[in-house]
Design an enzyme around this catalytic site. Structure first.
Site, PDB file in Angstrom:
ATOM      1  N   LYS A 169       0.841  -1.209   0.000  1.00 11.90           N
ATOM      2  CA  LYS A 169       0.000   0.000   0.000  1.00 11.90           C
ATOM      3  C   LYS A 169       0.875   1.259   0.000  1.00 11.90           C
ATOM      4  O   LYS A 169       0.690   2.151  -0.821  1.00 11.90           O
ATOM      5  CB  LYS A 169      -0.876  -0.007   1.258  1.00 11.90           C
ATOM      6  CG  LYS A 169      -1.574   1.306   1.532  1.00 11.90           C
ATOM      7  CD  LYS A 169      -2.428   1.242   2.773  1.00 11.90           C
ATOM      8  CE  LYS A 169      -1.738   1.674   4.038  1.00 11.90           C
ATOM      9  NZ  LYS A 169      -1.504   3.115   4.168  1.00 11.90           N
ATOM     10  N   ASN A 170       1.820   1.293   0.947  1.00  9.84           N
ATOM     11  CA  ASN A 170       2.577   2.535   1.131  1.00  9.84           C
ATOM     12  C   ASN A 170       3.564   2.798   0.013  1.00  9.84           C
ATOM     13  O   ASN A 170       4.174   3.859  -0.040  1.00  9.84           O
ATOM     14  CB  ASN A 170       3.298   2.519   2.474  1.00  9.84           C
ATOM     15  CG  ASN A 170       2.324   2.738   3.622  1.00  9.84           C
ATOM     16  OD1 ASN A 170       1.151   3.042   3.400  1.00  9.84           O
ATOM     17  ND2 ASN A 170       2.802   2.570   4.837  1.00  9.84           N
ATOM     18  N   ARG A 200      -3.782   9.853   4.511  1.00  7.58           N
ATOM     19  CA  ARG A 200      -2.565  10.636   4.717  1.00  7.58           C
ATOM     20  C   ARG A 200      -1.671  10.687   3.457  1.00  7.58           C
ATOM     21  O   ARG A 200      -1.045  11.703   3.178  1.00  7.58           O
ATOM     22  CB  ARG A 200      -1.803   9.984   5.878  1.00  7.58           C
ATOM     23  CG  ARG A 200      -0.387  10.428   6.068  1.00  7.58           C
ATOM     24  CD  ARG A 200      -0.296  11.550   7.051  1.00  7.58           C
ATOM     25  NE  ARG A 200       1.081  12.005   7.217  1.00  7.58           N
ATOM     26  CZ  ARG A 200       1.407  13.072   7.905  1.00  7.58           C
ATOM     27  NH1 ARG A 200       0.489  13.798   8.491  1.00  7.58           N
ATOM     28  NH2 ARG A 200       2.664  13.445   8.010  1.00  7.58           N
ATOM     29  N   ASP A 208      -4.721   8.136  10.049  1.00  6.81           N
ATOM     30  CA  ASP A 208      -4.993   7.276  11.193  1.00  6.81           C
ATOM     31  C   ASP A 208      -4.901   8.027  12.511  1.00  6.81           C
ATOM     32  O   ASP A 208      -4.182   9.009  12.630  1.00  6.81           O
ATOM     33  CB  ASP A 208      -3.956   6.149  11.225  1.00  6.81           C
ATOM     34  CG  ASP A 208      -4.038   5.284   9.997  1.00  6.81           C
ATOM     35  OD1 ASP A 208      -5.121   5.244   9.400  1.00  6.81           O
ATOM     36  OD2 ASP A 208      -3.033   4.659   9.666  1.00  6.81           O
ATOM     37  N   ASP A 223       4.474   0.144  12.390  1.00  6.59           N
ATOM     38  CA  ASP A 223       3.241  -0.452  11.872  1.00  6.59           C
ATOM     39  C   ASP A 223       3.026  -1.888  12.375  1.00  6.59           C
ATOM     40  O   ASP A 223       1.916  -2.404  12.289  1.00  6.59           O
ATOM     41  CB  ASP A 223       3.250  -0.444  10.331  1.00  6.59           C
ATOM     42  CG  ASP A 223       2.996   0.948   9.779  1.00  6.59           C
ATOM     43  OD1 ASP A 223       2.697   1.860  10.572  1.00  6.59           O
ATOM     44  OD2 ASP A 223       3.091   1.140   8.553  1.00  6.59           O
ATOM     45  N   VAL A 283       7.997   6.276  17.324  1.00  5.16           N
ATOM     46  CA  VAL A 283       7.653   6.966  16.071  1.00  5.16           C
ATOM     47  C   VAL A 283       6.319   7.719  16.163  1.00  5.16           C
ATOM     48  O   VAL A 283       6.258   8.909  15.860  1.00  5.16           O
ATOM     49  CB  VAL A 283       7.654   5.980  14.876  1.00  5.16           C
ATOM     50  CG1 VAL A 283       7.373   6.719  13.568  1.00  5.16           C
ATOM     51  CG2 VAL A 283       9.003   5.266  14.777  1.00  5.16           C
TER      52      VAL A 283
HETATM   53  C1  UD1 Z   1       4.553   6.507   6.825  1.00  5.74           C
HETATM   54  C2  UD1 Z   1       3.568   5.363   6.657  1.00  5.74           C
HETATM   55  C3  UD1 Z   1       3.135   4.822   8.005  1.00  5.74           C
HETATM   56  C4  UD1 Z   1       4.343   4.460   8.838  1.00  5.74           C
HETATM   57  C5  UD1 Z   1       5.301   5.639   8.924  1.00  5.74           C
HETATM   58  C6  UD1 Z   1       6.580   5.310   9.664  1.00  5.74           C
HETATM   59  C7  UD1 Z   1       2.413   5.964   4.624  1.00  5.74           C
HETATM   60  C8  UD1 Z   1       1.157   6.384   3.995  1.00  5.74           C
HETATM   61  N1  UD1 Z   1       2.418   5.855   5.945  1.00  5.74           N
HETATM   62  O1  UD1 Z   1       3.844   7.561   7.465  1.00  5.74           O
HETATM   63  O2  UD1 Z   1       2.330   3.668   7.786  1.00  5.74           O
HETATM   64  O3  UD1 Z   1       3.895   4.143  10.146  1.00  5.74           O
HETATM   65  O4  UD1 Z   1       5.646   6.079   7.592  1.00  5.74           O
HETATM   66  O5  UD1 Z   1       7.195   4.210   9.081  1.00  5.74           O
HETATM   67  O6  UD1 Z   1       3.404   5.681   3.977  1.00  5.74           O
HETATM   68  N2  UD1 Z   1       6.877  14.130  11.449  1.00  5.74           N
HETATM   69  C9  UD1 Z   1       6.979  15.455  11.823  1.00  5.74           C
HETATM   70  N3  UD1 Z   1       6.974  16.403  10.826  1.00  5.74           N
HETATM   71  C10 UD1 Z   1       6.883  16.099   9.521  1.00  5.74           C
HETATM   72  C11 UD1 Z   1       6.786  14.723   9.150  1.00  5.74           C
HETATM   73  C12 UD1 Z   1       6.802  13.771  10.154  1.00  5.74           C
HETATM   74  O7  UD1 Z   1       7.065  15.781  12.999  1.00  5.74           O
HETATM   75  O8  UD1 Z   1       6.875  17.010   8.679  1.00  5.74           O
HETATM   76  C13 UD1 Z   1       6.899  13.101  12.522  1.00  5.74           C
HETATM   77  C14 UD1 Z   1       5.575  12.357  12.610  1.00  5.74           C
HETATM   78  O9  UD1 Z   1       4.643  13.037  13.408  1.00  5.74           O
HETATM   79  C15 UD1 Z   1       6.019  11.036  13.223  1.00  5.74           C
HETATM   80  C16 UD1 Z   1       7.409  10.830  12.631  1.00  5.74           C
HETATM   81  O10 UD1 Z   1       7.842  12.099  12.170  1.00  5.74           O
HETATM   82  O11 UD1 Z   1       6.113  11.156  14.614  1.00  5.74           O
HETATM   83  C17 UD1 Z   1       7.457   9.828  11.471  1.00  5.74           C
HETATM   84  O12 UD1 Z   1       6.542  10.201  10.482  1.00  5.74           O
HETATM   85  P1  UD1 Z   1       6.724   9.808   8.941  1.00  5.74           P
HETATM   86  O13 UD1 Z   1       7.909   8.922   8.783  1.00  5.74           O
HETATM   87  O14 UD1 Z   1       6.675  11.062   8.150  1.00  5.74           O
HETATM   88  O15 UD1 Z   1       5.430   8.933   8.676  1.00  5.74           O
HETATM   89  P2  UD1 Z   1       4.430   9.040   7.476  1.00  5.74           P
HETATM   90  O16 UD1 Z   1       5.178   9.279   6.207  1.00  5.74           O
HETATM   91  O17 UD1 Z   1       3.325   9.942   7.837  1.00  5.74           O
END
Ligand code: UD1
Length: 424
Positions: A28-29, A100, A124, A313, A335
């Site tokens: 999916k991701n 997202r 989520d 995840d 995370v």
């Molecule tokens: C993606 C995955 C999700 C997975 C996650 C970590 C998708 C659609 N989702 O989510 O299933 O759990 O990676 O492997 O691919 N953060 C900030 N600022 C930002 C961006 C992120 O503070 O601008 C923080 C987030 O709040 C979180 C952490 O960084 O605490 C990791 O987030 P991120 O790796 O960006 O996850 P997603 O890409 O949203």
């Protein structure tokens, strides 16, 4: 997806050991990100091995509204996206809030059009998920970027220019958005402390197939040399390591025996090590892995971390394993802080878990006891359905639409493996 469809629950009768074979489809991701990145090239891009899940429909609708023609051939799992010369530049809240990954259209749109407006996503209930790294990175690339009235607005009328970007945290989404923006920027971009997830590597390889110049994929330093134009391509999505991991844990939790076709052990090293520590027998097969468990699992400590660490995840799955294991354990979430919402539901099934900040202390019990519970996100939902299998009596998991976002035909597959699971 938001909004509960009628009759949207999973019913589970406890007691089954899962035995048999499952085949894991595309991630999916990864598929969603490749679909968003297709916006970078005019013409027809085809993505193969795409899972038939609700999120793919949402991304298809989003791209259609941006002016693309999207066809999903379900029998062959192929999505073809025909991208117009000038796509739309605004992704509306009614779609973005459902998923997202919609934010991944931001990088491609701003770099191609010089202008993009994307609603701040929902997604989520797993904790606050900022976009500050995305916005700061686009500013580093020369865009004027800010959030206003619930939208991220990025403007770069003269195009983006290469820059040295350092992420505070190896964010998957920010690495992807900035990589897809930098491929058409003028000059060289470096992304330091970049995410190393296989999904990010897959997206990078897709971009390279489109004509992008990228080095360092899978390492913390990605270097991108901007090119003037990208071309449409055909690319197969890699297999879903989180779905594969879910089945691996499902085998261990139910003391079952599953052969998981399509699972790539090299993408799941730490989760598989944890399963072995819990007492499972894990072997690699010609096209996947086999996980067998002949005893009650042994409790194992774990801390989630960015790849190659233990994936957040799969955290609900290892909490569930520990909840029914011999002994006590500590699971630390590094995370997403909101991910322990799942624990409250598991406690309703009789699990003994105490949460303190980002630590969960778990005392294993022999059996859980069936009750109605609520899925709060995709992985928590899958975890609760599996919890129902090791609970006495009937468990009802409400808000099953979360599970449909990530697991194609979950109830049918479980039934094929010997479980009594049905939708109502
Ligand atoms: C993606 C995955 C999700 C997975 C996650 C970590 C998708 C659609 N989702 O989510 O299933 O759990 O990676 O492997 O691919 N953060 C900030 N600022 C930002 C961006 C992120 O503070 O601008 C923080 C987030 O709040 C979180 C952490 O960084 O605490 C990791 O987030 P991120 O790796 O960006 O996850 P997603 O890409 O949203």
């Amino acid at each position: 997806m938001s909004g509960t469809a009628p009759n949207d629950s999973f019913h589970i009768e406890g007691g089954a050991r899962l035995i048999g074979e499952v085949t894991v489809t595309g991630a999916k991701n990864s598929a969603l990100k490749l679909m968003a990145a297709s916006l970078l090239a005019v013409g027809k891009t085809t993505i193969l091995n795409v899972p038939d899940i609700a999120d793919v429909e949402i991304m298809s609708e989003l791209l259609t509204r941006l002016g693309c023609t999207v066809e999903f051939e379900r029998t062959t799992h192929a999505v073809t996206i025909d991208v117009p010369e000038v796509p739309g530049s605004r992704a509306d809240y009614d779609l973005v809030r459902k998923m997202r990954a919609s934010i991944n259209v931001l990088g491609p749109l701003v770099t191609r059009l010089g202008h993009a407006e994307v609603a701040l996503p929902g997604g989520d209930a797993i904790g606050s998920r900022g976009l500050d790294f995305h916005i700061q990175g686009l500013r580093d690339l020369g865009a004027e970027a800010h959030s206003e009235h619930g939208y991220v607005i990025a403007i770069a009328p003269n195009g983006l220019r290469g820059a040295d970007i350092t992420l505070d945290f190896p964010s998957v989404g920010a690495t992807e958005n900035l990589m897809t923006a930098a491929v058409l920027a003028e000059g060289i971009t470096t992304i330091d402390n970049a995410a190393r997830e296989p999904d990010v590597v897959d997206l990078g390889e897709f971009l390279v197939a489109m004509g992008a110049k990228i080095e360092g994929l899978g390492t913390p330093l990605i270097t991108i040399e901007g090119v003037k134009k990208l071309n449409p391509t055909t690319h197969a999505t890699l297999c879903d390591r989180i779905v594969a991991g879910t089945w691996a844990f499902a085998a261990a939790i139910t003391q079952g025996d599953l052969t998981i076709h399509g699972a790539r052990a090299e993408h799941m090293e730490i989760p598989l090590e944890k399963l072995v520590a819990a007492g499972a027998v894990v072997t690699t097969t010609a096209d996947g892995i086999r996980v067998r468990m002949d005893q009650r699992p042994q409790a194992v400590d774990v801390a989630t971390l960015p790849y190659p660490g233990f994936p957040t995840d799969l955290q609900p799955l290892i909490i569930l394993l520990n909840a029914i294991a011999k002994g006590t354990s500590m699971v630390t979430e590094n995370v997403f802080e909101g991910r322990f919402m799942f624990v409250n539901e598991l406690v309703r099934l009789g699990a003994q878990i105490k949460v303190d900040g980002h630590h969960a202390a778990i005392t294993g019990v022999e059996k859980l006891s069936g009750a109605p519970v609520m899925a709060t996100d995709i992985r928590a939902g899958a975890g609760l359905v599996l919890a129902g299998l090791v609970s006495d009596g009937e468990t009802i998991v409400e808000a099953g639409y979360h599970i449909d976002r990530g697991y194609p035909g979950f109830a049918h597959t479980l039934a094929d493996l010997g479980a009594k699971v049905w939708r109502e």
